[in-house]
Design a protein around this motif. Structure first.
Motif, PDB file in Angstrom:
ATOM      1  N   CYS A   1       1.641  -6.681  -6.285  1.00 48.27           N
ATOM      2  CA  CYS A   1       0.470  -5.692  -5.825  1.00 48.27           C
ATOM      3  C   CYS A   1       1.095  -4.513  -5.957  1.00 48.27           C
ATOM      4  CB  CYS A   1      -0.281  -6.401  -4.839  1.00 48.27           C
ATOM      5  SG  CYS A   1      -2.093  -5.011  -5.645  1.00 48.27           S
ATOM      6  N   LEU A   2       0.920  -3.292  -6.262  1.00 47.20           N
ATOM      7  CA  LEU A   2       0.701  -2.016  -5.259  1.00 47.20           C
ATOM      8  C   LEU A   2      -0.494  -1.112  -5.798  1.00 47.20           C
ATOM      9  CD1 LEU A   2       4.114  -1.228  -7.953  1.00 47.20           C
ATOM     10  CD2 LEU A   2       3.851  -2.322  -5.754  1.00 47.20           C
ATOM     11  N   ASP A   3      -0.542  -0.519  -4.139  1.00 49.04           N
ATOM     12  CA  ASP A   3      -1.903   0.191  -4.371  1.00 49.04           C
ATOM     13  C   ASP A   3      -1.824   1.253  -4.099  1.00 49.04           C
ATOM     14  OD1 ASP A   3      -4.518   0.337  -3.575  1.00 49.04           O
ATOM     15  OD2 ASP A   3      -4.642  -0.412  -2.020  1.00 49.04           O
ATOM     16  N   GLU A   4      -2.747   2.383  -4.682  1.00 48.65           N
ATOM     17  CA  GLU A   4      -2.156   3.542  -4.636  1.00 48.65           C
ATOM     18  C   GLU A   4      -1.339   3.714  -6.022  1.00 48.65           C
ATOM     19  OE1 GLU A   4      -4.902   5.556  -4.153  1.00 48.65           O
ATOM     20  OE2 GLU A   4      -5.887   4.583  -2.512  1.00 48.65           O
ATOM     21  N   ASP A  44       0.609  -1.140  -0.281  1.00 52.20           N
ATOM     22  CA  ASP A  44      -0.021  -0.055  -0.052  1.00 52.20           C
ATOM     23  C   ASP A  44       0.973   1.552  -0.069  1.00 52.20           C
ATOM     24  OD1 ASP A  44      -2.023   2.007   0.288  1.00 52.20           O
ATOM     25  OD2 ASP A  44      -2.731   1.401   2.158  1.00 52.20           O
ATOM     26  N   LEU A  45       1.069   2.167  -0.801  1.00 48.53           N
ATOM     27  CA  LEU A  45       2.025   2.724  -1.448  1.00 48.53           C
ATOM     28  C   LEU A  45       1.273   4.579  -0.644  1.00 48.53           C
ATOM     29  CD1 LEU A  45       3.149   2.209  -4.657  1.00 48.53           C
ATOM     30  CD2 LEU A  45       4.205   1.899  -3.159  1.00 48.53           C
ATOM     31  N   GLU A  46      -0.168   4.347   0.459  1.00 46.79           N
ATOM     32  CA  GLU A  46      -0.140   5.215   0.592  1.00 46.79           C
ATOM     33  C   GLU A  46       0.930   4.956   2.278  1.00 46.79           C
ATOM     34  OE1 GLU A  46      -3.500   7.622   0.556  1.00 46.79           O
ATOM     35  OE2 GLU A  46      -4.500   5.284   1.614  1.00 46.79           O
ATOM     36  N   LEU A  47       1.315   4.060   2.507  1.00 46.03           N
ATOM     37  CA  LEU A  47       2.161   3.933   3.880  1.00 46.03           C
ATOM     38  C   LEU A  47       3.807   4.260   3.295  1.00 46.03           C
ATOM     39  CD1 LEU A  47       0.878   0.428   5.292  1.00 46.03           C
ATOM     40  CD2 LEU A  47       0.371   2.447   5.359  1.00 46.03           C
TER      41      LEU A  47
END
Length: 381
Positions: free
Chosen positions: A75-78, A49-52
């Motif tokens: 899997c790369l989120d955001e 999760d690339l928000e982290l």
């Protein structure tokens, strides 16, 4: 509570044949939940999760990170928060073709540009929307779905929670999300325009009129609406006027895509308030159109209106096939002569009226009246 999403089946058909699968859509529509269901099928997978910040740091050297995890599903989120990753991804895919990527994005022109330029021919896009009625009809009745909209946290909460969540969603979108997408504009101006559009839901879009009301230029209004559209908040439904020798309305119609957001922007706090609000019929129309467009996504969608009042609310076109749909909020729908004239103008293959009726029935001239749920259940229209 886990629900089956229509997109999951579509996505899995070609999943193993695609280097990069991209799921795009508004924030909080369930992209992360859907991706995690897919990852369960691939035990050798990794999710970031690339928000982290810690996960962004893990991709300080993207190519090295990918090498450490080659042959896995990554899997790369955001993903729009780290667009530089796309360039590294291209070279890596060419060297390690067995590695698959699943990327999730709340979209933005920057996301689309970066991925389209660097991953041309290697990436497939899939759009995930708030719940369609067919995805949640076993748990929620149509009126509740219509009133609360399809965002998972809105539709699955009680009315008080739904109202609070939608209010926070609008606030966060204006104050944080738009800035993260790379747009630097006054949140209060965008909010005012969004509310204006809510009052005009389902009507012809007039940039000059909105600009005058907002006190800005027409190009500025168009830019704001572009932002709302790129981030899945509004839909501009284009007019159909190819090869029709009539005086055609050539401006798009505009809709708030989610009725929960629409009702919150207008401070409609209950289904009973909605019944007496001027937006009542247009709200129903927008909800029906959104569900039909998503169900029959292989068709192009338009509306049709001439200057003398010939009109259909939704025109679906695939090749030479034309399907006309008129949408009525009534349980005893009547259509105007303008509908029949439009059907004749367009030489449609089939025509339907979607209304709050209890069962399908024929009207005349082979036109069928359908409740929404049963129309969405049709395999072919």
């Amino acid at each position: 509570m886990i629900f089956s999403r229509q997109l999951e089946k579509e996505l899995l058909v070609q999943f193993n044949n695609i280097a990069v699968t991209a799921i795009i859509g508004a924030r909080q529509v369930g992209k992360s939940t859907l991706s995690k269901k897919i990852l369960e099928r691939y035990p050798n997978s990794i999710y970031l999760d690339l928000e982290l910040e810690k996960n962004q740091l893990a991709l300080t050297e993207p190519y090295l990170f990918f090498e450490q995890n080659k042959d896995k599903l990554i899997c790369l989120d955001e993903i729009q928060l780290l667009p530089r990753v796309f360039k590294e991804m291209r070279g890596f895919i060419d060297e390690y073709p067995t590695t698959k990527f699943l990327v999730l994005g709340s979209s933005s022109p920057e996301l689309m540009r970066q991925s389209s330029e660097t991953l041309a021919g290697r990436i497939f896009y899939y759009e995930l929307n708030p719940f369609l009625f067919t995805e949640i009809k076993d748990k929620i009745d149509l009126n509740q779905y219509w009133f609360k909209g399809g965002f998972p946290k809105s539709i699955l909460g009680d009315n008080a929670y739904s109202s609070e969540w939608l209010g926070n969603y609008i606030k966060t979108y204006l104050e944080r999300d738009v800035q993260q997408f790379g747009y630097h504009l006054p949140p209060e101006n965008l909010k005012r325009l969004w509310v204006m559009i809510a009052h005009l839901n389902g009507q012809i879009l007039n940039y000059a009129q909105l600009a005058q009301s907002l006190g800005v230029s027409a190009p500025t209004v168009k830019n704001y609406i572009d932002i709302l559209e790129h981030t899945f908040m509004v839909r501009r439904l284009q007019p159909y006027f190819i090869n029709i020798k009539k005086r055609i309305i050539k401006a798009p119609k505009i809709y708030i895509r989610d009725t929960g957001i629409l009702h919150k922007l207008l401070n409609i706090d209950s289904i009973n308030t909605l019944y007496t609000h001027p937006i009542y019929g247009f709200s129903w129309e927008g909800m029906v159109i959104e569900n039909i467009i998503q169900k029959y996504k292989t068709y192009e969608a338009f509306y049709y209106r001439t200057s003398n009042g010939n009109e259909v609310d939704l025109l679906l076109i695939k090749g030479n096939k034309k399907i006309a749909l008129e949408i009525k909020v009534s349980s005893a729908p009547h259509v105007s002569i303008g509908f029949w004239n439009a059907v004749e103008d367009l030489k449609v293959d089939k025509a339907y009226i979607i209304a709050q009726v209890s069962m399908p029935y024929p009207l005349k001239n082979n036109v069928m009246v359908y409740p929404l749920e049963e129309f969405l259940a049709l395999e072919n229209v």
